[in-house]
Design an enzyme around this catalytic site. Structure first.
Site, mmCIF file in Angstrom:
data_model
loop_
_atom_site.group_PDB
_atom_site.id
_atom_site.type_symbol
_atom_site.label_atom_id
_atom_site.label_comp_id
_atom_site.label_asym_id
_atom_site.label_seq_id
_atom_site.Cartn_x
_atom_site.Cartn_y
_atom_site.Cartn_z
ATOM 1 N N ASP A 1 41.581 36.238 31.578
ATOM 2 C CA ASP A 1 40.718 36.948 32.526
ATOM 3 C C ASP A 1 40.591 36.090 33.770
ATOM 4 O O ASP A 1 41.486 35.310 34.093
ATOM 5 C CB ASP A 1 39.353 37.213 31.879
ATOM 6 N N HIS B 1 33.696 37.496 36.187
ATOM 7 C CA HIS B 1 34.065 38.494 35.172
ATOM 8 C C HIS B 1 34.353 37.821 33.828
ATOM 9 O O HIS B 1 33.812 38.204 32.786
ATOM 10 C CB HIS B 1 35.287 39.271 35.677
ATOM 11 N N SER C 1 34.792 46.767 30.251
ATOM 12 C CA SER C 1 35.190 45.355 30.246
ATOM 13 C C SER C 1 34.264 44.527 29.378
ATOM 14 O O SER C 1 34.674 43.518 28.796
ATOM 15 C CB SER C 1 35.144 44.776 31.670
#
Length: 545
Positions: free
Chosen positions: A246, A298, A500
């Site tokens: 990621d 994220h 996500s």
């Protein structure tokens, strides 16, 4: 002409991206129109390690492309990786043959100029302009079907948040950084093309946008007074390992000096310790706008959710995306293949510490046709499953039924567990905070393996302060009195929404189930497969976590 202020961040160099337009896309062989996707305009992916046995096929590819007036060459990154791996092969004890068929080379297409073109190549097929990867691939499929089986587009990969998840709205974060493709580069604002038809031209978009509003699903800072869950973790001979390819994992009190965190990076196809990951996790503020990277944090947010759900788990972070939230498919595949090689080496050479148990993927791309079922991502993730790794992937957040890869590869677990059985990929959709209703944005794929909380989740974020300011600030006091700063995350925690984040909720649940199995020290592939299937069955049988 105005000058650029000193210290202005230089946008990352990106290859040109095209949006595949179903209406105008080349279809030399006829058939149904493709679905929209984003792909690198002059790149193709070629599957298979270029051994002596495969050299004739590569020669055939060159000859087939020459008929179109096109030549190819590996990208600089692909060439460096090939040279490094060739040099290391003689030193390795583990067999590499089983990985050769999932070796992927990214190649750049160039036009053979008029001066160099063979007389038997029609000029109409080889104009002196950059070739389009989609058009080239379609012609290969018509004239050289066998060669085309090993070739695919190189897609743009982005996090499951999709349209509204911080990429900038209507792909706005891709504008400029990814070749100025605008709002889908000519296929309309939403195009009326049906691919995004689950939300219509306007109908539903306004409702989806509610999830961007702080307090209704949008990202915002929050206060958390709970201690790091790892402080109450049980001691295990071998904890489960959850891999997160990621954005980079930022520095945070929960992850400092922690043996349960491994930061790796990809260097020419090899995984190496990443000493710069924490710094890379923080984007540079754009001095022109004051805006930080739209997907900054994220991966850090995902790591925090795994820590909450399974404090015993080791988190293995591999940065594959920048803080703009996009990546080249070839780069993601290289990282995943390196991770798989590390895992297999650990199994074969008795290094269980190098093995992983769960692979959590909060990213993907929309497939243009059914080729994804046998494409490089499918081949690679199937191999993870064969070696006992549970793979979970977010379904995407565009209220669409279009195939979002890899989540679109999901299947139901086998009815009986045999030595050859392998755990299927599990796709994850998002629930609203009530734990019952499906988030409006959550995609509806043919197989949605599980629904997990994905709205207004609380987790870790990089400890930074953005460009926003409190609406009211009273000077002359110590400390200063203000209203809440809407993008000050120096407290280290925030709220965010998306599939996500529903994905690591299930990943952590699976890891916790593996802890209960109590035999994690045995990393034999057959043992891991059986263990993984049992954990998957147990977790998928629960409606919510």
């Amino acid at each position: 002409m105005s000058e650029v202020p000193p210290g202005t961040p230089t946008p990352p160099e990106r290859p040109l991206v095209r949006a595949l337009d179903p209406v105008n896309a080349a279809r030399p062989g006829g058939g149904a129109p493709p679905l929209p996707t984003l792909y690198l305009a002059d790149r193709l992916l070629v599957i298979g390690y270029p051994t002596d046995e495969r050299a004739p096929l590569l020669d055939e590819l060159g000859d087939a492309l020459a008929e179109q007036g096109v030549a190819y060459a590996p990208t600089e990154k692909s060439q460096r990786r090939l040279e490094r791996v060739r040099g290391l092969r003689s030193q390795r004890t583990a067999p590499r043959d089983e990985l050769d068929d999932i070796w992927v080379t990214s190649v750049v297409l160039t036009t053979i100029t008029s001066a160099d073109r063979s007389p038997d190549v029609p000029a109409a097929l080889a104009p002196d302009s950059p070739p389009d990867a989609w058009t080239v691939l379609q012609r290969l499929r018509v004239a050289h079907a066998r060669v085309a089986e090993s070739v695919s587009l190189e897609h743009v990969v982005f996090p499951a948040p999709g349209h509204w998840g911080g990429i900038g709205g209507h792909w706005g974060g891709i504008d400029g950084h990814w070749g100025g493709i605008g709002h889908w580069g000519g296929i309309g604002h939403w195009g009326g093309i049906g691919h995004w038809g689950g939300i219509g031209h306007w109908g539903g978009i306004e409702a989806l946008m509610e999830y961007e509003v702080p307090g209704r699903g949008g990202r915002m800072p929050v206060s958390v007074t709970l201690a790091d869950p790892a402080l109450r973790a049980r001691s295990l001979d071998r904890p489960p390992v959850v891999a997160i390819p990621d954005t980079a994992l930022a520095a945070h009190p929960w992850f400092e000096d922690d043996a349960r965190v491994i930061r790796l990076a990809v260097a020419d196809g090899e995984l190496v310790p990443d000493a710069t990951a924490q710094a890379a996790a923080i984007s540079v503020t754009d001095s022109l706008t004051g805006v930080r990277g739209g997907l900054e944090g994220h991966g850090t947010f995902i790591a925090g959710l795994i820590r909450q759900g399974c404090p015993e788990a080791t988190i293995l972070s591999i940065p594959v995306m920048g803080n703009d939230g996009v990546a080249e498919e070839g780069d993601v595949i290289i990282a995943l293949r390196a991770l798989l090689e590390r895992h297999i080496d650990g199994q074969l050479e008795g290094r269980p510490e190098d093995c992983i148990d769960v692979l959590s993927l909060s990213m993907g791309y929309y497939a243009e046709d059914a080729g994804y079922l046998s494409g490089p991502v499918a081949l690679l993730l199937r191999r993870f499953a064969e070696h006992g790794v549970l793979v979970v992937a977010g379904v995407g957040n565009d209220a669409s039924t279009a195939p979002f890869v890899p989540a679109a590869l999901a299947a139901d677990p086998p009815k009986s567990i045999r030595p050859s059985s392998r755990p299927p990929l599990a796709s994850v959709g998002a629930l609203n905070p009530d734990g019952r209703s499906v988030a409006l944005f959550s995609n509806a794929l043919p197989v949605v393996s599980a629904m997990r909380p994905g709205v207004n989740l609380v987790s870790t974020l990089p400890m930074v302060d953005g460009a926003g300011q409190p609406s009211v600030s009273v000077g002359g006091t110590d400390p200063v009195r203000t209203t809440m700063d809407p993008d000050n995350y120096q407290g280290g925690f925030g709220v965010w929404s998306g599939t996500s984040f529903a994905t690591p909720v299930l990943a952590a649940e699976l890891a916790a189930e593996l802890v209960a199995a109590k035999d994690l020290a045995d990393v034999d592939a057959t043992v891991m497969r059986k263990r993984a299937i049992r954990a998957l069955r147990s977790c998928l049988g629960r409606k919510t976590s």
